[in-house]
Design a protein around this motif. Structure first.
Motif, PDB file in Angstrom:
ATOM      1  N   GLN A 128      67.974  51.635  72.037  1.00 41.65           N
ATOM      2  CA  GLN A 128      68.687  52.912  71.964  1.00 41.65           C
ATOM      3  C   GLN A 128      70.151  52.665  72.321  1.00 41.65           C
ATOM      4  OE1 GLN A 128      67.304  56.287  74.478  1.00 41.65           O
ATOM      5  NE2 GLN A 128      67.073  57.299  72.504  1.00 41.65           N
ATOM      6  N   ALA A 129      71.011  52.694  71.302  1.00 40.58           N
ATOM      7  CA  ALA A 129      72.436  52.400  71.525  1.00 40.58           C
ATOM      8  C   ALA A 129      73.163  53.595  72.127  1.00 40.58           C
ATOM      9  CB  ALA A 129      73.093  51.992  70.215  1.00 40.58           C
ATOM     10  N   VAL A 130      72.777  54.792  71.710  1.00 36.41           N
ATOM     11  CA  VAL A 130      73.379  56.025  72.260  1.00 36.41           C
ATOM     12  C   VAL A 130      72.231  56.916  72.728  1.00 36.41           C
ATOM     13  CG1 VAL A 130      74.782  58.049  71.705  1.00 36.41           C
ATOM     14  CG2 VAL A 130      75.434  55.823  70.795  1.00 36.41           C
ATOM     15  N   LYS A 131      72.322  57.344  73.999  1.00 44.23           N
ATOM     16  CA  LYS A 131      71.133  57.953  74.633  1.00 44.23           C
ATOM     17  C   LYS A 131      71.282  59.446  74.909  1.00 44.23           C
ATOM     18  CE  LYS A 131      70.168  53.539  76.824  1.00 44.23           C
ATOM     19  NZ  LYS A 131      70.339  52.730  78.035  1.00 44.23           N
ATOM     20  N   GLY A 132      71.393  60.216  73.867  1.00 46.22           N
ATOM     21  CA  GLY A 132      71.420  61.669  74.054  1.00 46.22           C
ATOM     22  C   GLY A 132      72.688  62.178  74.718  1.00 46.22           C
ATOM     23  N   ILE A 133      73.824  61.857  74.131  1.00 52.71           N
ATOM     24  CA  ILE A 133      75.091  62.247  74.762  1.00 52.71           C
ATOM     25  C   ILE A 133      75.552  63.644  74.319  1.00 52.71           C
ATOM     26  CG2 ILE A 133      75.843  59.860  75.133  1.00 52.71           C
ATOM     27  CD1 ILE A 133      77.747  60.163  72.784  1.00 52.71           C
TER      28      ILE A 133
ATOM     29  N   ALA B 120      79.011  49.591  74.970  1.00 54.85           N
ATOM     30  CA  ALA B 120      78.610  50.816  75.669  1.00 54.85           C
ATOM     31  C   ALA B 120      78.136  51.904  74.700  1.00 54.85           C
ATOM     32  CB  ALA B 120      79.768  51.351  76.488  1.00 54.85           C
ATOM     33  N   GLY B 121      78.488  51.750  73.420  1.00 53.67           N
ATOM     34  CA  GLY B 121      78.100  52.758  72.427  1.00 53.67           C
ATOM     35  C   GLY B 121      79.280  53.527  71.854  1.00 53.67           C
ATOM     36  N   LYS B 122      80.513  53.057  72.154  1.00 53.77           N
ATOM     37  CA  LYS B 122      81.718  53.760  71.657  1.00 53.77           C
ATOM     38  C   LYS B 122      81.763  53.734  70.134  1.00 53.77           C
ATOM     39  CE  LYS B 122      85.065  51.380  73.469  1.00 53.77           C
ATOM     40  NZ  LYS B 122      84.594  50.305  74.323  1.00 53.77           N
ATOM     41  N   THR B 123      81.667  52.519  69.565  1.00 59.89           N
ATOM     42  CA  THR B 123      81.804  52.389  68.112  1.00 59.89           C
ATOM     43  C   THR B 123      80.667  53.117  67.394  1.00 59.89           C
ATOM     44  OG1 THR B 123      82.914  50.313  68.454  1.00 59.89           O
ATOM     45  CG2 THR B 123      82.089  50.699  66.243  1.00 59.89           C
ATOM     46  N   THR B 124      79.458  53.007  67.942  1.00 58.43           N
ATOM     47  CA  THR B 124      78.323  53.706  67.300  1.00 58.43           C
ATOM     48  C   THR B 124      78.583  55.213  67.311  1.00 58.43           C
ATOM     49  OG1 THR B 124      76.895  51.957  68.125  1.00 58.43           O
ATOM     50  CG2 THR B 124      75.807  53.925  67.323  1.00 58.43           C
ATOM     51  N   THR B 125      79.119  55.722  68.432  1.00 54.65           N
ATOM     52  CA  THR B 125      79.405  57.165  68.504  1.00 54.65           C
ATOM     53  C   THR B 125      80.470  57.544  67.472  1.00 54.65           C
ATOM     54  OG1 THR B 125      78.894  57.099  70.857  1.00 54.65           O
ATOM     55  CG2 THR B 125      80.086  59.032  70.073  1.00 54.65           C
ATOM     56  N   ILE B 126      81.546  56.752  67.410  1.00 55.77           N
ATOM     57  CA  ILE B 126      82.600  57.059  66.426  1.00 55.77           C
ATOM     58  C   ILE B 126      82.027  56.993  65.014  1.00 55.77           C
ATOM     59  CG2 ILE B 126      84.769  56.246  65.414  1.00 55.77           C
ATOM     60  CD1 ILE B 126      85.757  55.532  68.054  1.00 55.77           C
ATOM     61  N   ASN B 127      81.197  55.991  64.751  1.00 48.37           N
ATOM     62  CA  ASN B 127      80.603  55.864  63.416  1.00 48.37           C
ATOM     63  C   ASN B 127      79.755  57.092  63.071  1.00 48.37           C
ATOM     64  OD1 ASN B 127      81.849  53.453  62.969  1.00 48.37           O
ATOM     65  ND2 ASN B 127      80.059  52.187  63.319  1.00 48.37           N
ATOM     66  N   MET B 128      79.064  57.628  64.069  1.00 49.07           N
ATOM     67  CA  MET B 128      78.264  58.834  63.795  1.00 49.07           C
ATOM     68  C   MET B 128      79.176  60.036  63.542  1.00 49.07           C
ATOM     69  SD  MET B 128      74.851  58.663  66.154  1.00 49.07           S
ATOM     70  CE  MET B 128      75.529  58.219  67.728  1.00 49.07           C
ATOM     71  N   LEU B 129      80.273  60.113  64.298  1.00 48.07           N
ATOM     72  CA  LEU B 129      81.175  61.257  64.136  1.00 48.07           C
ATOM     73  C   LEU B 129      81.907  61.213  62.795  1.00 48.07           C
ATOM     74  CD1 LEU B 129      82.807  61.380  67.714  1.00 48.07           C
ATOM     75  CD2 LEU B 129      81.075  62.930  66.811  1.00 48.07           C
ATOM     76  N   THR B 130      82.159  59.997  62.294  1.00 49.42           N
ATOM     77  CA  THR B 130      82.960  59.879  61.071  1.00 49.42           C
ATOM     78  C   THR B 130      82.116  59.676  59.808  1.00 49.42           C
ATOM     79  OG1 THR B 130      83.225  57.516  61.477  1.00 49.42           O
ATOM     80  CG2 THR B 130      84.995  58.952  62.254  1.00 49.42           C
ATOM     81  N   GLY B 131      80.812  59.481  59.979  1.00 48.60           N
ATOM     82  CA  GLY B 131      79.946  59.398  58.800  1.00 48.60           C
ATOM     83  C   GLY B 131      79.567  57.996  58.379  1.00 48.60           C
ATOM     84  N   LEU B 132      79.845  57.004  59.217  1.00 49.52           N
ATOM     85  CA  LEU B 132      79.421  55.639  58.875  1.00 49.52           C
ATOM     86  C   LEU B 132      78.037  55.337  59.434  1.00 49.52           C
ATOM     87  CD1 LEU B 132      82.167  52.884  59.064  1.00 49.52           C
ATOM     88  CD2 LEU B 132      80.923  53.722  57.095  1.00 49.52           C
ATOM     89  N   ALA B 133      77.522  56.245  60.256  1.00 50.96           N
ATOM     90  CA  ALA B 133      76.175  56.068  60.796  1.00 50.96           C
ATOM     91  C   ALA B 133      75.527  57.439  60.905  1.00 50.96           C
ATOM     92  CB  ALA B 133      76.241  55.411  62.173  1.00 50.96           C
ATOM     93  N   ARG B 134      74.212  57.462  60.749  1.00 46.88           N
ATOM     94  CA  ARG B 134      73.489  58.734  60.855  1.00 46.88           C
ATOM     95  C   ARG B 134      72.827  58.833  62.220  1.00 46.88           C
ATOM     96  NH1 ARG B 134      72.735  57.679  55.446  1.00 46.88           N
ATOM     97  NH2 ARG B 134      71.208  56.081  55.978  1.00 46.88           N
ATOM     98  N   PRO B 135      73.000  59.954  62.915  1.00 50.49           N
ATOM     99  CA  PRO B 135      72.344  60.067  64.221  1.00 50.49           C
ATOM    100  C   PRO B 135      70.819  60.059  64.063  1.00 50.49           C
ATOM    101  CG  PRO B 135      73.883  61.884  63.832  1.00 50.49           C
ATOM    102  CD  PRO B 135      73.762  61.160  62.556  1.00 50.49           C
ATOM    103  N   SER B 136      70.139  59.461  65.031  1.00 46.98           N
ATOM    104  CA  SER B 136      68.669  59.504  65.009  1.00 46.98           C
ATOM    105  C   SER B 136      68.206  60.885  65.458  1.00 46.98           C
ATOM    106  CB  SER B 136      68.094  58.442  65.939  1.00 46.98           C
ATOM    107  OG  SER B 136      68.619  57.177  65.630  1.00 46.98           O
TER     108      SER B 136
END
Lengths: 245, 320
Positions: B17-22, B40-56
């Motif tokens: 779990q890279a990002v844990k319910g923030i 820490a999950g910064k890039t994964t969070t940015i990727n989710m906010l910008t559309g490069l990753a889909r939140p689980s």
């Protein structure tokens, strides 16, 4: 609302200028068909029948031109992260991929007509069904480009793209009826020929140039359309799965 | 008004779990700093906010739009400047900007006019025709930022904008960020330069191990940090063996050895220097330098993340 046409043209123009109209690629488009013709000439013990080999040289020029260019350019852009910029733009993934592939399709079509141009200086080209030939070239270019796209989105490195391309290209070269008629292949291998898109493309080309065909024109076109749709669908599905994770 | 709102955002990669319910929000018009150590999950969070990753799991709302379902609409109003300059090497600066503008459907005249404007604003007008690959690192960074704002986005995501570039370019970029913000652009900034965060940000969120552990204004964080008094000593001999003796003699302090010859003493109450000087003197340990440290945001970062900034900077710059 974003004007998608402007984005589409922007990507196409950028790719044409950055990749397809670069002098090495233009010269490659010329050298490739000349090399193939020369190869047929050297392996033939008598005078080479240009008209007979023309469909084969055209098909291979399209196949190698499109798959090489697209698989390498997309993998390269992905490595340099400039592809990320495109994925983050407000245009749909389907339109983005159509824009990225249009350049390769045009490049494939130009590659196909270079051998025709050379042949026109050496032989009489009357009797060719130009309409069907154009359709054949267009559909082979689309299918091969989408095959290149499928390869590009399945690998991570440029060298993997080349290796994976050959995994598809070489069996296609030998099994699609260009060198050996499908009827002369061992019965066990023959079904393989019919799952390769180039079999249908080369059959169309043979019909349009030499009026010889083993499959009806409409069926060939339909199969190429189905292959194109399937490859495009698999490619965009792969992008969504691997790159928009 | 919250222009970005993330609720219960989760990202799983298989079992990890890279990002844990923030949960966090960004106010319209503010500069929001997003800090955390590597992984820490910064890039994964940015990727989710910008559309490069889909939140689980979880939801993202950007400017009132669903950031997952309407991501293409969202991408039209956000600008993204990645941590690496990702423009096209063989194209000139002007050409790169015009191309980026075309991705947002800008008409020819408008995109050329905007590209000229930005080249001038970023002091790159003399090099507009030079290929991107011939630019210096600082120039590349500036052009990448210019490309990120070519379509005048409402929100700009800036990932490590000043890492690996010269001091002057970094100063110019900080100035540009402040100007953009003054003009109304909301900025979501990640950086490991705490000084940048301190100078630029209105609020900061700290992410550690995939969880947002603190979100506060810079002022509140500083006030909180400055509740603590810190004395730092540089000794001629090693001071690590003195820990128990020191704590016995001064029960109100806590001690953190920073290196063999440097120790920091912390206390909730003000400390007088002299008793400590006598303590070292009595043990024949010469003090080379002693000073009262005013805790900064850097101290807050170290305390919250448990990561020494010097190590983080080294790791980041080594990657560039």
């Amino acid at each position: 609302m974003i004007d998608n046409t402007l984005a589409y043209w922007g990507i196409l123009k950028k790719d044409m200028r950055n990749y397809y109209l670069k002098p090495p690629n233009i010269s490659w488009g010329i050298i490739f068909p000349v090399s193939w013709t020369l190869m047929f000439y050297l392996r033939s013990e008598q005078a080479v029948d240009i008209r007979a080999i023309l469909p084969g040289v055209m098909a291979l020029s399209i196949l190698f031109g499109t798959t090489s260019m697209l698989s390498v350019t997309i993998t390269f852009e992905r490595k340099s992260r400039s592809f990320e910029r495109l994925l983050l733009s407000p245009i749909s993934l389907n339109l983005l991929m159509l824009a990225k592939t249009t350049g390769a399709i045009v490049f494939g079509i130009i590659n196909a007509f270079i051998p025709v141009l050379f042949a026109s200086f050496m032989i009489d080209l009357s009797g060719i069904h130009w309409g069907i030939l154009s359709l054949a070239v267009l559909f082979i270019a689309i299918t091969s480009t989408f095959l290149g796209l499928f390869i590009a989105v399945s690998v991570n490195e440029v060298f993997e793209a080349q290796t994976f391309s050959n995994f598809f290209r070489f069996p296609m070269m030998f099994l699609c009826g260009l060198f050996i008629p499908i009827g002369n292949l061992p019965a066990i291998i023959r079904p393989l020929s019919y799952i390769l898109p180039l079999t249908y493309g080369s059959d169309l080309l043979r019909f349009s140039v030499n009026s010889e065909a083993s499959i009806p024109v409409a069926a060939n076109l339909l199969v190429l359309v189905l292959f194109s749709g399937l490859l495009f669908f698999l490619s965009t599905h792969n992008i969504k799965k691997r790159w928009i994770y | 008004m919250h222009i970005i709102e993330a609720r219960n955002l989760v990202k799983n990669f298989g079992d990890f779990q890279a990002v844990k319910g923030i949960d966090f929000f960004v106010e319209q018009g503010e500069i929001f700093g997003f800090l955390g150590p590597n992984g820490a999950g910064k890039t994964t969070t940015i990727n989710m906010l910008t559309g490069l990753a889909r939140p689980s799991e979880g939801t993202i709302t950007i400017a009132g739009l669903d950031g997952v379902r309407n991501i293409k609409k969202v991408q039209g109003i956000i600008g993204i400047v990645p941590d690496e300059s990702n423009l096209y090497d063989d194209m000139g600066g002007f050409e790169n900007l015009v191309f980026c503008a075309s991705l947002y459907g800008m008409k020819k005249r408008k995109r050329e006019q905007r590209a000229h404007e930005l080249l001038a604003q970023f002091s790159l007008d003399d090099t507009g025709n030079r290929p991107f690959k011939a630019y210096s690192k600082g120039m590349k960074r500036k052009l990448t930022i210019a490309a990120g704002i070519i379509h005048e986005p409402r929100i700009l995501f800036l990932d490590e904008p000043t890492t690996g570039i010269d001091v002057e370019s970094a100063r110019q970029i900080r100035q540009l960020i402040a100007t953009l913000n003054e003009q109304g652009t909301t900025i979501f900034l990640t950086t490991h330069y705490i000084e940048d965060a301190e100078r630029l940000c209105d609020r900061i969120g700290f992410i550690v191990g995939g969880s947002v552990v603190k979100v506060s204004t810079v002022q509140a964080l500083l006030t909180e940090a400055q509740q603590e008094h810190v004395l730092q000593f540089w000794l001629e001999a090693s001071g690590t063996h003195l820990q128990s003796e020191l704590l016995d003699a001064f029960p109100m302090v806590s001690m953190s050895p920073e290196s063999d010859h440097t120790i920091s003493l912390r206390s909730k109450v003000p400390m007088d220097l002299m008793p400590f000087m006598h303590f070292f003197d009595a043990r024949n340990i010469k003090v080379r330098e002693a000073r009262l440290v005013r805790p900064s945001l850097e101290e807050v970062f170290v305390k919250i993340t448990g990561i020494e900034l010097a190590r983080l900077k080294k790791e980041k710059e080594g990657r560039k």
